[in-house]
Write an enzyme that holds these catalytic residues in place. Structure first.
Site, PDB file in Angstrom:
ATOM      1  N   ASP A   1       3.656   2.729  -4.252  1.00 35.85           N
ATOM      2  CA  ASP A   1       2.686   2.904  -4.472  1.00 35.85           C
ATOM      3  C   ASP A   1       2.579   3.280  -5.952  1.00 35.85           C
ATOM      4  OD1 ASP A   1       1.862   5.683  -5.932  1.00 35.85           O
ATOM      5  OD2 ASP A   1       3.470   6.816  -5.501  1.00 35.85           O
ATOM      6  N   VAL A   2       1.907   2.704  -6.635  1.00 29.88           N
ATOM      7  CA  VAL A   2       1.355   2.229  -7.846  1.00 29.88           C
ATOM      8  C   VAL A   2       1.830   3.023  -9.257  1.00 29.88           C
ATOM      9  CG1 VAL A   2      -0.080   0.607  -7.245  1.00 29.88           C
ATOM     10  CG2 VAL A   2      -1.079   2.483  -7.849  1.00 29.88           C
TER      11      VAL A   2
ATOM     12  N   THR B   1     -15.876   0.064   2.988  1.00 26.73           N
ATOM     13  CA  THR B   1     -15.071   0.419   2.667  1.00 26.73           C
ATOM     14  C   THR B   1     -14.996   2.265   3.192  1.00 26.73           C
ATOM     15  OG1 THR B   1     -14.082   1.404   0.863  1.00 26.73           O
ATOM     16  CG2 THR B   1     -14.653  -1.042   1.157  1.00 26.73           C
TER      17      THR B   1
ATOM     18  N   ASP C   1       1.527  -1.315  -0.130  1.00 24.43           N
ATOM     19  CA  ASP C   1       0.319  -0.118  -0.091  1.00 24.43           C
ATOM     20  C   ASP C   1       1.001   1.051  -0.020  1.00 24.43           C
ATOM     21  OD1 ASP C   1      -3.605   0.451   0.968  1.00 24.43           O
ATOM     22  OD2 ASP C   1      -1.792   2.186   1.104  1.00 24.43           O
TER      23      ASP C   1
ATOM     24  N   LYS D   1     -12.901   3.895 -14.558  1.00 21.34           N
ATOM     25  CA  LYS D   1     -12.594   2.418 -14.044  1.00 21.34           C
ATOM     26  C   LYS D   1     -13.748   1.780 -15.989  1.00 21.34           C
ATOM     27  CE  LYS D   1     -12.188   2.120 -10.244  1.00 21.34           C
ATOM     28  NZ  LYS D   1     -10.488   1.877  -9.760  1.00 21.34           N
TER      29      LYS D   1
ATOM     30  N   TYR E   1     -13.834   9.105 -12.815  1.00 20.08           N
ATOM     31  CA  TYR E   1     -13.748   8.319 -12.192  1.00 20.08           C
ATOM     32  C   TYR E   1     -13.982   7.230 -13.005  1.00 20.08           C
ATOM     33  CZ  TYR E   1     -14.388   4.052  -8.664  1.00 20.08           C
ATOM     34  OH  TYR E   1     -14.132   2.996  -7.386  1.00 20.08           O
TER      35      TYR E   1
HETATM   36  N1  LIG Z   1     -15.426   0.918  -1.658  1.00 19.26           N
HETATM   37  C1  LIG Z   1     -16.378   0.712  -3.147  1.00 19.26           C
HETATM   38  O1  LIG Z   1     -17.307   1.621  -2.814  1.00 19.26           O
HETATM   39  C2  LIG Z   1     -15.775   0.758  -4.284  1.00 19.26           C
HETATM   40  C3  LIG Z   1     -17.066   0.018  -5.254  1.00 19.26           C
HETATM   41  C4  LIG Z   1     -16.337   0.005  -6.092  1.00 19.26           C
HETATM   42  C5  LIG Z   1     -14.701  -0.310  -6.339  1.00 19.26           C
HETATM   43  N2  LIG Z   1     -13.529   0.393  -5.775  1.00 19.26           N
HETATM   44  C6  LIG Z   1     -12.740  -0.268  -5.751  1.00 19.26           C
HETATM   45  O2  LIG Z   1     -11.982  -0.943  -4.683  1.00 19.26           O
HETATM   46  C7  LIG Z   1     -10.733   0.071  -5.197  1.00 19.26           C
HETATM   47  C8  LIG Z   1     -10.270  -0.519  -3.535  1.00 19.26           C
HETATM   48  O3  LIG Z   1     -11.600   0.183  -2.461  1.00 19.26           O
HETATM   49  P1  LIG Z   1     -11.155   0.921  -1.292  1.00 19.26           P
HETATM   50  O4  LIG Z   1     -13.178   0.764  -1.037  1.00 19.26           O
HETATM   51  O5  LIG Z   1     -11.522  -0.671  -1.043  1.00 19.26           O
HETATM   52  O6  LIG Z   1     -10.636   1.845  -0.592  1.00 19.26           O
HETATM   53  P2  LIG Z   1     -10.389   2.484   0.093  1.00 19.26           P
HETATM   54  O7  LIG Z   1     -10.057   4.230   0.521  1.00 19.26           O
HETATM   55  O8  LIG Z   1     -10.679   1.148   1.617  1.00 19.26           O
HETATM   56  O9  LIG Z   1      -8.984   1.550   0.040  1.00 19.26           O
HETATM   57  C9  LIG Z   1      -8.029   1.692  -1.126  1.00 19.26           C
HETATM   58  C10 LIG Z   1      -6.234   1.454  -1.057  1.00 19.26           C
HETATM   59  O10 LIG Z   1      -5.679   2.115  -1.950  1.00 19.26           O
HETATM   60  C11 LIG Z   1      -4.673   2.734  -1.273  1.00 19.26           C
HETATM   61  N3  LIG Z   1      -3.491   3.193  -2.248  1.00 19.26           N
HETATM   62  C12 LIG Z   1      -4.233   4.973  -2.473  1.00 19.26           C
HETATM   63  N4  LIG Z   1      -3.417   5.034  -3.405  1.00 19.26           N
HETATM   64  C13 LIG Z   1      -2.557   4.591  -4.014  1.00 19.26           C
HETATM   65  C14 LIG Z   1      -1.363   4.729  -5.252  1.00 19.26           C
HETATM   66  N5  LIG Z   1      -0.788   5.521  -4.896  1.00 19.26           N
HETATM   67  N6  LIG Z   1      -0.014   3.508  -4.889  1.00 19.26           N
HETATM   68  C15 LIG Z   1      -0.591   2.462  -3.818  1.00 19.26           C
HETATM   69  N7  LIG Z   1      -2.020   2.692  -2.873  1.00 19.26           N
HETATM   70  C16 LIG Z   1      -2.909   3.681  -2.599  1.00 19.26           C
HETATM   71  C17 LIG Z   1      -4.285   3.623  -0.614  1.00 19.26           C
HETATM   72  O11 LIG Z   1      -4.126   3.973   0.993  1.00 19.26           O
HETATM   73  C18 LIG Z   1      -5.870   2.880   0.726  1.00 19.26           C
HETATM   74  O12 LIG Z   1      -5.207   1.916   1.535  1.00 19.26           O
HETATM   75  C19 LIG Z   1     -10.192   0.778  -5.775  1.00 19.26           C
HETATM   76  O13 LIG Z   1      -9.777   0.673  -7.107  1.00 19.26           O
HETATM   77  C20 LIG Z   1     -11.576   1.658  -5.687  1.00 19.26           C
HETATM   78  O14 LIG Z   1     -12.050   1.929  -6.491  1.00 19.26           O
HETATM   79  C21 LIG Z   1     -14.220   0.293  -4.591  1.00 19.26           C
END
Ligand SMILES: NC(=O)c1ccc[n+]([C@@H]2O[C@H](COP(=O)([O-])OP(=O)(O)OC[C@H]3O[C@@H](n4cnc5c(N)ncnc54)[C@H](O)[C@@H]3O)[C@@H](O)[C@H]2O)c1
Length: 270
Positions: free
Chosen positions: A61-62, A184, A39, A153, A149
């Site tokens: 960092d991705v 989340t 992360d 996506k 976003y």
């Molecule tokens: N929660 C939802 O409702 C939802 C729905 C659809 C898709 N998603 C997708 O699921 C994935 C995870 O989201 P989540 O809900 O767990 O969010 P979250 O915010 O809880 O977790 C995201 C994590 O990504 C990390 N992150 C951010 N930028 C980064 C970087 N540059 N390099 C490495 N890590 C980085 C953050 O530190 C965090 O720990 C995302 O791609 C999000 O778009 C989430």
């Protein structure tokens, strides 16, 4: 329901310090995988890994292509790569700054590309592996007030399905995950202006989806080598409706935007 097993498989998860990534790490460890939880927030990744037998953590960092290459090399290419890290901006497109557009493209698109270009050639050379890209239901639907976003996506859905058609002959699987709102911390991040990102994710439904339930569904889809995970059922129905009647879906999306604007105006009048 039969639980799937990934005994001895190495799984690298990006964005594993929170939310869906953390739930994937927990589910993978429970299924016998050797988890590498990464992360941007290295401490958060360490906290997740500390609770999982045999798991490792790293700050990653991705958006840094070289760092992603190194992370993949360090584990001699994972059996399973979860490109999960992501961010959101929710609000009027007029309020988005050029920096925010660049940031979301860097994390949500380039971040996934970096993972693929590090791992995919190695998986092809080895003749095995599975790449799981976490997109969103927003990658399948025209969700206004989430334009940046939605753009990123949609790119990930297209990338994943196209790559899957190339990868199959090499013994490499590709699965794209398209969930609706999941419970989340992301729901409370990324609000721009008066619009509240959580309301946009929820799209009128009251309760976000359970994160551990999603992680279980994802692992079963990977074991079955499914192309897509579109969940929950209401999301699948919206997606099907949109393909059958795109103009009607667009009208519904336009109404939703109007409702959100009215709600934002009631909450904080200018
Ligand atoms: N929660 C939802 O409702 C939802 C729905 C659809 C898709 N998603 C997708 O699921 C994935 C995870 O989201 P989540 O809900 O767990 O969010 P979250 O915010 O809880 O977790 C995201 C994590 O990504 C990390 N992150 C951010 N930028 C980064 C970087 N540059 N390099 C490495 N890590 C980085 C953050 O530190 C965090 O720990 C995302 O791609 C999000 O778009 C989430």
């Amino acid at each position: 329901m039969t639980e799937v097993r990934f005994d001895g498989k190495t799984a690298l998860v990006t964005g594993g310090g929170s939310g869906i990534g953390a739930a994937l790490c927990r589910a993978l460890a429970a299924a016998g995988a050797v988890v590498v939880c990464t992360d941007l927030d290295g401490d958060a990744a360490s906290r997740v890994a500390a609770d999982l037998p045999g798991a490792r953590a790293a700050r990653l960092d991705v958006t840094d292509a070289d760092a992603v290459q190194r992370a993949v090399e360090e584990v001699e290419c994972p059996d399973l790569l979860f490109n999960n890290a992501g961010i959101v901006f929710g609000g009027e497109t007029t309020d988005l700054t050029p920096d925010q557009w660049n940031q979301i493209i860097d994390v949500n698109v380039r971040g996934v590309v970096h993972g693929i270009s590090a791992a995919y050639p190695r998986m092809v050379a080895r003749g095995s592996g599975h790449i799981i890209n976490v997109a969103s239901l927003a990658g399948l639907l025209p969700s206004g007030l989430l334009t940046s976003y939605v753009m990123t996506k949609h790119a990930i859905v297209g990338l994943s399905l196209a790559l899957r058609s190339e990868a199959a002959a090499h013994g490499v699987g590709v699965t794209v995950v398209c969930p609706g709102a999941v419970d989340t911390p992301i729901l409370d991040k990324g609000s721009v202006g008066r619009i509240v990102a959580r309301d946009l994710f929820l799209q009128g439904s009251q309760k976000p989806y359970d994160v551990d339930r999603l992680a279980g569904e994802v692992l079963r889809a990977v074991a079955a080598d499914r192309a897509m995970v579109v969940t929950p059922r209401s999301g699948r129905m919206a997606w099907r409706f949109g393909r059958a009647a795109p103009l009607m879906l667009n009208r519904a999306a336009t109404r939703f935007v109007a409702q959100q604007r009215a709600r934002a105006a009631r909450r904080s009048p200018r």
